[in-house]
Scaffold this active site. Structure first.
Site, mmCIF file in Angstrom:
data_model
loop_
_atom_site.group_PDB
_atom_site.id
_atom_site.type_symbol
_atom_site.label_atom_id
_atom_site.label_comp_id
_atom_site.label_asym_id
_atom_site.label_seq_id
_atom_site.Cartn_x
_atom_site.Cartn_y
_atom_site.Cartn_z
ATOM 1 N N ASN A 194 38.935 19.182 44.736
ATOM 2 C CA ASN A 194 37.546 19.617 44.604
ATOM 3 C C ASN A 194 36.983 19.428 43.189
ATOM 4 O O ASN A 194 35.821 19.079 43.018
ATOM 5 C CB ASN A 194 37.368 21.057 45.081
ATOM 6 C CG ASN A 194 38.247 22.041 44.348
ATOM 7 O OD1 ASN A 194 39.297 21.684 43.813
ATOM 8 N ND2 ASN A 194 37.837 23.294 44.325
ATOM 9 N N GLU A 238 46.984 29.296 41.158
ATOM 10 C CA GLU A 238 45.567 29.602 41.390
ATOM 11 C C GLU A 238 45.260 29.145 42.797
ATOM 12 O O GLU A 238 45.129 27.955 43.077
ATOM 13 C CB GLU A 238 44.698 28.884 40.357
ATOM 14 C CG GLU A 238 43.291 29.470 40.252
ATOM 15 C CD GLU A 238 42.275 28.737 41.098
ATOM 16 O OE1 GLU A 238 41.971 29.257 42.199
ATOM 17 O OE2 GLU A 238 41.796 27.689 40.679
ATOM 18 N N CYS A 255 36.936 27.253 45.018
ATOM 19 C CA CYS A 255 37.796 28.412 45.274
ATOM 20 C C CYS A 255 37.066 29.723 45.016
ATOM 21 O O CYS A 255 37.300 30.714 45.706
ATOM 22 C CB CYS A 255 39.048 28.345 44.390
ATOM 23 S SG CYS A 255 40.146 26.972 44.760
ATOM 24 N N GLU A 305 44.243 30.874 33.933
ATOM 25 C CA GLU A 305 43.806 29.627 33.335
ATOM 26 C C GLU A 305 42.564 29.932 32.498
ATOM 27 O O GLU A 305 41.918 30.960 32.677
ATOM 28 C CB GLU A 305 43.468 28.591 34.412
ATOM 29 C CG GLU A 305 44.662 28.172 35.266
ATOM 30 C CD GLU A 305 45.584 27.183 34.589
ATOM 31 O OE1 GLU A 305 45.505 27.046 33.351
ATOM 32 O OE2 GLU A 305 46.378 26.541 35.285
#
Length: 497
Positions: free
Chosen positions: A157, A255, A289, A462
């Site tokens: 993505n 993640e 996400c 992150e």
């Protein structure tokens, strides 16, 4: 450019060399906006992976990055940022064509990637240990050391931005990296590799390989040569990776998915809310996400918000990413079929489709912008990640109910609060189970703000300063100044060491 030695083929960057696929294997890349074949990418297999891992291990053991003076490592990161910016315009057009996203967003990904290297490059000489006082007979201090070989699996993505998000801190900390790019859109990431090459990344310190996830990805995470795993993607794939990591006891950063909720209280600024709905669920066709996939609305303004969300959705421009429309195609036919079936199943279960609900006619993998109203919070569509332009709007009556609904899934990636009451904003944000909470603007924040989830959304962080410490481990060094008097044994006994 070296990644394209002949028309119709992009090569892999393996331990400092551009190579074709194992046995000449290729992966076809198409334009999701037209369904036309775009080019082929070399498909890496066992042999390419072995060369990448050997190169990464050799580079790390020889200290090409880890023993490089921090100021020089910082300069390298800044050179990478400069090289990325130099290709952002043309490379962004290629990323737009292979991923389906807007040209503006694709070029912005390369700019964001450059910012990651600039940001973490500025921290290269600031990874500092500390001194711990143990009394006059000891000198005790900590140092941070890189893990070694960091295996990084990147989703389709945001392939360039997410890759840079992990690559930059890993390299800054002195690790070698082996990156597995997504087979649906690997070309932009290959171009990112060309920027690393031109900037002078040491041989073997970075490899970027495209291959089939079930083969190449599985081999990578199961390898005993890997010292760390970084993964962004779906929960099922993450669970599979974690099972492999358990066998080798490899530390991991995960993640994973999200089913994030925005809470709109009765005093919310509706114009601002609609602006956030537009970006929150329709940016990149909802393939995010941290998308605003659930909108929880106070019953006093519920009908008004549904009406405005429908009008917004029906007024969106739809088209190929090169034209910078509001809504772009989904990445593949498989993804389109999956999203459409989820919505149709919800409709069969009695959930009201206020607008959209099906694919659009014509070429390209386009899903109509979709609003679902009066959604049962326990329904599948409200509990599971759809990863498409589908907004579930759910009413609530009290603050406590809104918090319970927002926290009422297995995920915990991000959340949002829309209110003019600052006290309520703080109070509700503190009770939301999410790694990041947006107040009055979805996607507020930036590279410096830590990002990661709770629950099935994963663990580790992150972005920001915190992320840098995912890529180092702490070593403590204790020095006894007066030896032979039994003090060390006595102290160990007292401390229970």
């Amino acid at each position: 450019m070296t990644i394209f030695p002949k028309a119709g083929l992009a090569r892999n960057f393996v331990a400092g060399r551009w190579v074709e696929g194992d046995g000449g294997a290729v992966i076809a890349v198409e334009d999701p906006g037209t369904q036309e074949h775009l080019t082929n990418c070399a498909c890496a297999g066992e042999a390419s992976l072995a060369r990448a891992l050997e190169g990464a291990r050799t580079s790390f053991e020889r200290g090409f990055l880890a023993e490089m003076p921090p100021a020089q490592r910082a300069a390298l990161m800044l050179r990478i940022a400069t090289e990325i910016r130099a290709i952002a315009r043309d490379a962004g057009e290629l990323l737009c064509r292979e991923s389906g996203k807007t040209l503006e967003a694709a070029q912005g990904e390369f700019e964001e990637a450059a910012q990651y290297f600039k940001y973490y490059g500025g921290l290269a000489d600031k990874i500092e240990g500390k001194s711990i006082p143990l009394g006059p007979d000891y000198v005790d201090y900590t140092v941070y050391e890189p893990y070694g070989v960091s295996a990084q699996i990147v989703p389709w993505n945001f392939p360039v931005a997410i890759a840079a998000r992990s690559m930059a801190p890993a390299l800054t900390a002195g690790n070698s990296i082996v990156v597995k790019s997504p087979e649906l859109d690997p070309l932009g990431l290959a171009l990112l590799g060309s920027a690393l090459e031109r900037a002078g990344v040491p041989e073997g310190a970075a490899s970027i390989l495209c291959g089939i996830g079930a083969d190449l990805g599985a081999r990578l995470v199961a390898s005993s040569e890997v010292d760390q795993i970084v993964f962004t993607g779906s929960v099922p794939t993450g669970q599979s990776i974690l099972r492999a990591a358990a066998e080798t006891v490899t530390p991991s950063v995960m993640e994973l998915g999200g089913k994030s909720a925005a809470i709109a209280f009765e005093d919310a600024d509706l114009d601002g809310l609609m602006a956030s709905v537009k970006t929150g669920i329709y940016f990149n066709a909802g393939q995010v996400c941290s998308a605003m996939s659930r909108l929880l609305v106070h019953r006093a303004i519920y009908d008004q918000v549904v009406e405005r969300a429908v009008a917004l959705s029906q007024g969106l421009s739809v088209g190929h990413g090169l034209d910078n429309p509001d809504l772009t195609p989904l990445i593949s036919g498989q993804q389109l079929a999956r999203v459409e079936e989820r919505v149709q199943a919800a409709a069969r279960d009695g959930i009201r489709v206020a607008c959209g609900g099906k694919r659009l006619d014509g070429p390209g993998y386009f899903m109509a912008p979709t609003v679902l109203a009066e959604v049962d919070p326990a329904s599948r569509i409200a509990q599971e990640e759809v990863f498409g332009p589908v907004l579930c709007i759910i009413p609530f009556d009290s603050e406590a109910e809104a918090i319970a609904l927002a926290n009422g899934t297995a995920y915990g990636l991000v959340a949002g609060v829309f209110t003019q009451d600052l006290s309520r904003a703080h109070r509700v944000a503190a009770r939301l189970r999410a790694g990041q909470v947006f107040v009055n603007e979805w996607f507020a924040g930036g590279i410096a703000t830590p990002f990661g989830g709770a629950g099935r959304s994963g663990y580790g962080r992150e972005k920001g300063l915190e992320a840098l410490y995912n890529y180092v481990r702490t070593k403590n060094i204790a020095i006894a100044l007066n030896r032979g008097n039994g003090a060390s044994l006595d102290r160990a006994a007292r401390n229970g060491d």
